[in-house]
Enzyme design. Sequence first.
Site, PDB file in Angstrom:
ATOM      1  N   TYR A  25      18.826  -1.961  -4.951  1.00  0.00           N
ATOM      2  CA  TYR A  25      17.797  -2.946  -5.305  1.00  0.00           C
ATOM      3  C   TYR A  25      16.573  -2.695  -4.416  1.00  0.00           C
ATOM      4  O   TYR A  25      16.049  -3.583  -3.764  1.00  0.00           O
ATOM      5  CB  TYR A  25      18.350  -4.370  -5.124  1.00  0.00           C
ATOM      6  CG  TYR A  25      17.555  -5.437  -5.846  1.00  0.00           C
ATOM      7  CD1 TYR A  25      17.626  -5.553  -7.229  1.00  0.00           C
ATOM      8  CD2 TYR A  25      16.728  -6.319  -5.138  1.00  0.00           C
ATOM      9  CE1 TYR A  25      16.893  -6.532  -7.899  1.00  0.00           C
ATOM     10  CE2 TYR A  25      16.002  -7.293  -5.799  1.00  0.00           C
ATOM     11  CZ  TYR A  25      16.090  -7.401  -7.177  1.00  0.00           C
ATOM     12  OH  TYR A  25      15.360  -8.367  -7.838  1.00  0.00           O
ATOM     13  N   GLY A  26      16.137  -1.429  -4.390  1.00  0.00           N
ATOM     14  CA  GLY A  26      14.955  -1.062  -3.613  1.00  0.00           C
ATOM     15  C   GLY A  26      13.757  -0.926  -4.535  1.00  0.00           C
ATOM     16  O   GLY A  26      13.589  -1.712  -5.479  1.00  0.00           O
ATOM     17  N   ARG A  48      25.473  -2.682  -1.316  1.00  0.00           N
ATOM     18  CA  ARG A  48      26.145  -3.073  -0.068  1.00  0.00           C
ATOM     19  C   ARG A  48      25.487  -4.360   0.448  1.00  0.00           C
ATOM     20  O   ARG A  48      24.366  -4.685   0.034  1.00  0.00           O
ATOM     21  CB  ARG A  48      26.000  -1.942   0.952  1.00  0.00           C
ATOM     22  CG  ARG A  48      24.564  -1.654   1.300  1.00  0.00           C
ATOM     23  CD  ARG A  48      24.437  -0.479   2.237  1.00  0.00           C
ATOM     24  NE  ARG A  48      23.020  -0.206   2.526  1.00  0.00           N
ATOM     25  CZ  ARG A  48      22.600   0.849   3.196  1.00  0.00           C
ATOM     26  NH1 ARG A  48      23.463   1.755   3.642  1.00  0.00           N
ATOM     27  NH2 ARG A  48      21.310   1.027   3.428  1.00  0.00           N
ATOM     28  N   ASP A  82      18.584   9.422  -2.886  1.00  0.00           N
ATOM     29  CA  ASP A  82      19.205  10.628  -3.436  1.00  0.00           C
ATOM     30  C   ASP A  82      20.301  11.183  -2.525  1.00  0.00           C
ATOM     31  O   ASP A  82      21.366  11.592  -3.001  1.00  0.00           O
ATOM     32  CB  ASP A  82      18.132  11.696  -3.679  1.00  0.00           C
ATOM     33  CG  ASP A  82      17.136  11.254  -4.738  1.00  0.00           C
ATOM     34  OD1 ASP A  82      17.584  10.820  -5.822  1.00  0.00           O
ATOM     35  OD2 ASP A  82      15.925  11.294  -4.477  1.00  0.00           O
ATOM     36  N   GLU A  83      20.040  11.209  -1.221  1.00  0.00           N
ATOM     37  CA  GLU A  83      20.989  11.855  -0.301  1.00  0.00           C
ATOM     38  C   GLU A  83      22.304  11.082  -0.193  1.00  0.00           C
ATOM     39  O   GLU A  83      23.306  11.632   0.240  1.00  0.00           O
ATOM     40  CB  GLU A  83      20.345  12.057   1.087  1.00  0.00           C
ATOM     41  CG  GLU A  83      20.036  10.802   1.878  1.00  0.00           C
ATOM     42  CD  GLU A  83      18.681  10.166   1.539  1.00  0.00           C
ATOM     43  OE1 GLU A  83      18.090  10.505   0.502  1.00  0.00           O
ATOM     44  OE2 GLU A  83      18.237   9.310   2.350  1.00  0.00           O
ATOM     45  N   HIS A 107      16.096  10.007 -11.063  1.00  0.00           N
ATOM     46  CA  HIS A 107      15.663  11.342 -10.627  1.00  0.00           C
ATOM     47  C   HIS A 107      16.891  12.238 -10.780  1.00  0.00           C
ATOM     48  O   HIS A 107      18.013  11.802 -10.515  1.00  0.00           O
ATOM     49  CB  HIS A 107      15.184  11.268  -9.174  1.00  0.00           C
ATOM     50  CG  HIS A 107      14.805  12.581  -8.536  1.00  0.00           C
ATOM     51  ND1 HIS A 107      14.079  13.563  -9.175  1.00  0.00           N
ATOM     52  CD2 HIS A 107      15.037  13.046  -7.282  1.00  0.00           C
ATOM     53  CE1 HIS A 107      13.902  14.586  -8.344  1.00  0.00           C
ATOM     54  NE2 HIS A 107      14.461  14.302  -7.194  1.00  0.00           N
ATOM     55  N   ASP A 190       9.385  17.615 -10.094  1.00  0.00           N
ATOM     56  CA  ASP A 190       9.175  16.469  -9.205  1.00  0.00           C
ATOM     57  C   ASP A 190       9.176  16.935  -7.749  1.00  0.00           C
ATOM     58  O   ASP A 190       8.290  16.572  -6.966  1.00  0.00           O
ATOM     59  CB  ASP A 190      10.275  15.424  -9.445  1.00  0.00           C
ATOM     60  CG  ASP A 190      10.074  14.169  -8.627  1.00  0.00           C
ATOM     61  OD1 ASP A 190       9.229  13.348  -9.024  1.00  0.00           O
ATOM     62  OD2 ASP A 190      10.733  14.006  -7.583  1.00  0.00           O
ATOM     63  N   GLU A 230     -12.001   8.826   2.751  1.00  0.00           N
ATOM     64  CA  GLU A 230     -12.732   9.047   1.496  1.00  0.00           C
ATOM     65  C   GLU A 230     -11.903   9.748   0.425  1.00  0.00           C
ATOM     66  O   GLU A 230     -12.313   9.819  -0.730  1.00  0.00           O
ATOM     67  CB  GLU A 230     -14.019   9.857   1.765  1.00  0.00           C
ATOM     68  CG  GLU A 230     -15.072   9.026   2.459  1.00  0.00           C
ATOM     69  CD  GLU A 230     -16.421   9.743   2.524  1.00  0.00           C
ATOM     70  OE1 GLU A 230     -16.764  10.443   1.548  1.00  0.00           O
ATOM     71  OE2 GLU A 230     -17.090   9.615   3.544  1.00  0.00           O
TER      72      GLU A 230
END
Length: 331
Positions: A25-26, A48, A82-83, A107, A190, A230
């Site tokens: 839930y990030g 968790r 992913d990890e 992903h 990606d 800029e």
Amino acid sequence: MTKVYYDQDVTVKALEGKKIAVIGYGSQGHAHSQNLRDNGNDVVIGIRAGKSADKAKEDGFEVFSVAEATKQADVVMILIPDEQQAEVYAAEIAPNLEAGNAIAFGHGFNIHFGTITPAADIDVFMVAPKGPGHMVRRQFAKGSAVPALFAVFQNATGNARDIALAWAQGVGATRVGVLETTFKEETETDLFGEQAVLCGGTTHLVQAGFETLVEAGYQPEIAYFEVLHELKLIVDLMYEGGMEKMRHSISNTAEYGDYVSGPRVITSDVKDRMKDVLTDIQTGAFAKRFTDDYKAGFPDFHAMRAKQQGHQIEAVGAELRKMMPFVNEQQ
Ligand code: NDP
Ligand code: MG
Ligand code: MG
């Protein structure tokens, strides 16, 4: 032009009556789950105990362990870092899947590089919004959306493509357009984009420009404005209307200098090294390095992060941004 899928192309209501578990839930997890729920889907969160779990409860979701949420669900979207996915998949997800269930990703990393090998009787698809999670949620709430890519890796039931498209519709993406890709194409492009251009390329271009000016005796504060601050203005113009709009908007002096000096900085050997970076992605060398470092407790990752955080441009920028409270206001 490749085919773009819109709402009217989603003819099968493939998520109707299905129980959905969003794992994590990030950034992406909160956006997928809230958008799907607002579109009438039955969504629970698997996570968790911790900050995200508390947030999901606050947002009115039923929250379970990853194992329990997976057990309840027909479709399981895996949106943890992913990890960590391979370990969590093996320990908590795989044992709780049934034949005919679907798993999904934002992903393609773990499926493409083979760190997750799903059973043959499981559907495997991806829906990857082309933007950070807060943007996915914000645009949806405004009645719009962020475009997305979808892909099917394994179609065990014959319905995987319909489910993927229904998911893309559920997160809102078919309001604006969805493109089909493969796990291989999404993963490799990606990684290349973020390494060579968006993140790695840009940060190092900016730092090299900053160092060049400071080493030549110019004030670091002036250098910061010229090469970092800029940049946003320039990128916004490119985002709105490509290089042409940006070049139309800048002075003739700046445009002339772009043509004269751009190719002196980004020479053909830079492109050769981009090809080396792409090769390391394609062969899995990058994925192996990242995964091995994770397994060792991320020593290289933490050392590289600490080194970058210590760069002079960061300290200079932190001070200057205090003069500009507007930079952190939501647009
Ligand atoms: P985040 O880091 O924002 O969120 C990860 C979530 O997973 C958190 O809720 C975290 O909870 C939870 N989590 C972490 N470890 C575990 C675990 N062991 N068991 C259960 N829950 C866990 O991830 P992102 O949303 O950035 O990334 C998710 C996926 O989406 C990745 O595959 C990424 O490549 C992809 N993606 C991300 C994009 C982005 O903009 N961020 C864009 C497109 C795709 P806790 O609070 O407890 O740590
Ligand atoms: Mg990425
Ligand atoms: Mg200037």
